[in-house]
Design an enzyme around this catalytic site. Structure first.
Site, PDB file in Angstrom:
ATOM      1  N   LYS A 230      32.207   2.852  28.946  1.00  0.00           N
ATOM      2  CA  LYS A 230      33.672   2.844  28.995  1.00  0.00           C
ATOM      3  C   LYS A 230      34.205   2.322  30.324  1.00  0.00           C
ATOM      4  O   LYS A 230      33.500   2.287  31.327  1.00  0.00           O
ATOM      5  CB  LYS A 230      34.222   4.237  28.680  1.00  0.00           C
ATOM      6  CG  LYS A 230      34.193   4.504  27.174  1.00  0.00           C
ATOM      7  CD  LYS A 230      34.869   5.779  26.752  1.00  0.00           C
ATOM      8  CE  LYS A 230      34.789   5.898  25.218  1.00  0.00           C
ATOM      9  NZ  LYS A 230      35.202   7.209  24.728  1.00  0.00           N
ATOM     10  N   ARG A 264      27.393  10.772  22.879  1.00  0.00           N
ATOM     11  CA  ARG A 264      27.674   9.605  22.014  1.00  0.00           C
ATOM     12  C   ARG A 264      27.460   8.315  22.806  1.00  0.00           C
ATOM     13  O   ARG A 264      28.168   8.079  23.774  1.00  0.00           O
ATOM     14  CB  ARG A 264      29.120   9.711  21.526  1.00  0.00           C
ATOM     15  CG  ARG A 264      29.557   8.626  20.575  1.00  0.00           C
ATOM     16  CD  ARG A 264      31.019   8.843  20.156  1.00  0.00           C
ATOM     17  NE  ARG A 264      31.476   7.819  19.246  1.00  0.00           N
ATOM     18  CZ  ARG A 264      31.931   6.638  19.642  1.00  0.00           C
ATOM     19  NH1 ARG A 264      31.997   6.349  20.904  1.00  0.00           N
ATOM     20  NH2 ARG A 264      32.310   5.742  18.742  1.00  0.00           N
TER      21      ARG A 264
HETATM   22  C1  7PJ Z   1      34.974   8.198  21.158  1.00  0.00           C
HETATM   23  C2  7PJ Z   1      34.966   8.330  19.779  1.00  0.00           C
HETATM   24  C3  7PJ Z   1      34.776   9.361  21.963  1.00  0.00           C
HETATM   25  C4  7PJ Z   1      34.579  10.598  19.914  1.00  0.00           C
HETATM   26  C5  7PJ Z   1      35.340   6.273  20.300  1.00  0.00           C
HETATM   27  C6  7PJ Z   1      34.011   3.644  21.983  1.00  0.00           C
HETATM   28  C7  7PJ Z   1      35.465   3.861  21.715  1.00  0.00           C
HETATM   29  N1  7PJ Z   1      34.767   9.519  19.145  1.00  0.00           N
HETATM   30  N2  7PJ Z   1      35.204   7.112  19.251  1.00  0.00           N
HETATM   31  N3  7PJ Z   1      34.581  10.532  21.278  1.00  0.00           N
HETATM   32  N4  7PJ Z   1      35.193   6.893  21.460  1.00  0.00           N
HETATM   33  N5  7PJ Z   1      34.388  11.797  19.333  1.00  0.00           N
HETATM   34  O1  7PJ Z   1      33.235   3.434  21.074  1.00  0.00           O
HETATM   35  O2  7PJ Z   1      33.640   3.650  23.176  1.00  0.00           O
HETATM   36  O3  7PJ Z   1      34.796   9.352  23.197  1.00  0.00           O
HETATM   37  S1  7PJ Z   1      35.703   4.599  20.109  1.00  0.00           S
END
Ligand code: 7PJ
Length: 288
Positions: A230, A264
């Site tokens: 990010k 994640r």
């Molecule tokens: C997140 C997400 C996060 C959760 C995205 C990317 C942007 N879901 N979906 N947490 N970020 N739970 O893929 O970096 O930080 S989309």
């Protein structure tokens, strides 16, 4: 580490007694770091997604997060049909891999249809605030990950984010959403929380949330942390998105040490190694 029960994810279960890695599969043409990688001549290649997913599982991912909407700042909204068309064939194929499939969506109809195809976790960056989303989540009976975003729209969320105290405000918001879910009939042990790194936050806000992630963990719900590649990492290192692996790993470890249970990430093998080293070190400390 506090006791966190095994999560019931439909037909599968997810052991969160140790932190696990969630592999990101963005099946969009336009996500910020991996957008378009599964597209061949403008068409989504489900085979290409499956190959990537297999490699992630092989490397130790316990969950795969499938998303058909790009939520990078300024991204165009996606129609329901386009999202269904991207997500459903992928979910159907990934089911054979034996790990939990998480659905990154805010749309009630996508939640329903993907659940029917075997998705095991609902991951909503809008914390089930879209009309009908909470009802759909109750109906499908799957665990839900509630994420904080300032504003409810990725197109505008990065315009002057403001908080009294970012950690207190994020926790307050998530507690409200937990109460809403509980009232609607979602069981306490089916709720996960996420501070939403990068969603309506300045660098200072993001760093503060990471530094004090243990405060969110202390609420007792499993916490999901997503910092992989990010822009907060780019802001600290001065590196473009394709050179953020080291910073991603450092932030993954920090989050795990503060108690996050799902990490994640885009780079699964590297993150699994980093976490395993940390876990081995903990084990050593426990046993001596
Ligand atoms: C997140 C997400 C996060 C959760 C995205 C990317 C942007 N879901 N979906 N947490 N970020 N739970 O893929 O970096 O930080 S989309």
């Amino acid at each position: 580490m506090p006791e966190i029960p095994i999560l019931r994810c439909g037909r599968r279960s997810l052991d969160l007694s140790r932190p696990v890695v969630m592999g990101i599969l963005n099946v969009t043409p336009d996500s910020f770091s991996d957008g378009g990688q599964y597209y061949r001549q403008d068409r989504l290649s489900v085979d290409a997604v499956l190959r990537k997913a297999e490699a992630m599982v092989e490397a130790g991912a316990k969950v795969l997060d499938v998303g058909g909407e790009s939520t990078r700042p300024g991204a165009e909204p996606v129609s329901l049909d386009a999202e269904l068309e991207r997500v459903l064939p992928v979910v159907e194929r990934l089911n054979q891999l034996g790990v939990v499939i998480s659905l990154d969506s805010s749309q009630p109809d996508v939640i329903r249809e993907a659940a029917a195809l075997g998705v095991g976790l609902i991951n909503d960056v809008r914390a089930l605030q879209r009309p009908g989303a909470l009802e759909a989540a109750v109906e499908v009976g799957l665990p839900v990950c509630l994420m904080h975003m300032q504003g409810d729209n990725p197109q505008t969320m990065q315009v002057q984010p403001q908080y009294q105290d970012v950690v207190t405000d994020v926790i307050g918001f998530l507690q409200q959403q937990v109460a809403r879910c509980r009232q609607a009939g979602i069981a306490e042990d089916q709720i996960l929380l996420d501070p939403g790194f990068g969603f309506g936050k300045t660098l200072r806000h993001n760093l503060c949330l990471l530094n004090r992630l243990d405060q969110l963990v202390a609420l007792g719900y499993p916490v999901l942390s997503g910092t992989s590649r990010k822009s907060m990492l780019g802001q600290v290192t001065g590196k473009p998105v394709e050179q953020r692996l080291a910073a991603s790993l450092a932030s993954a470890l920090l989050a795990a040490q503060k108690g996050a249970r799902i990490i994640r990430v885009h780079d699964v093998p590297e993150t699994v190694d980093a976490l395993n080293l940390w876990l081995a070190t903990c084990q050593e400390a426990w046993e001596s």
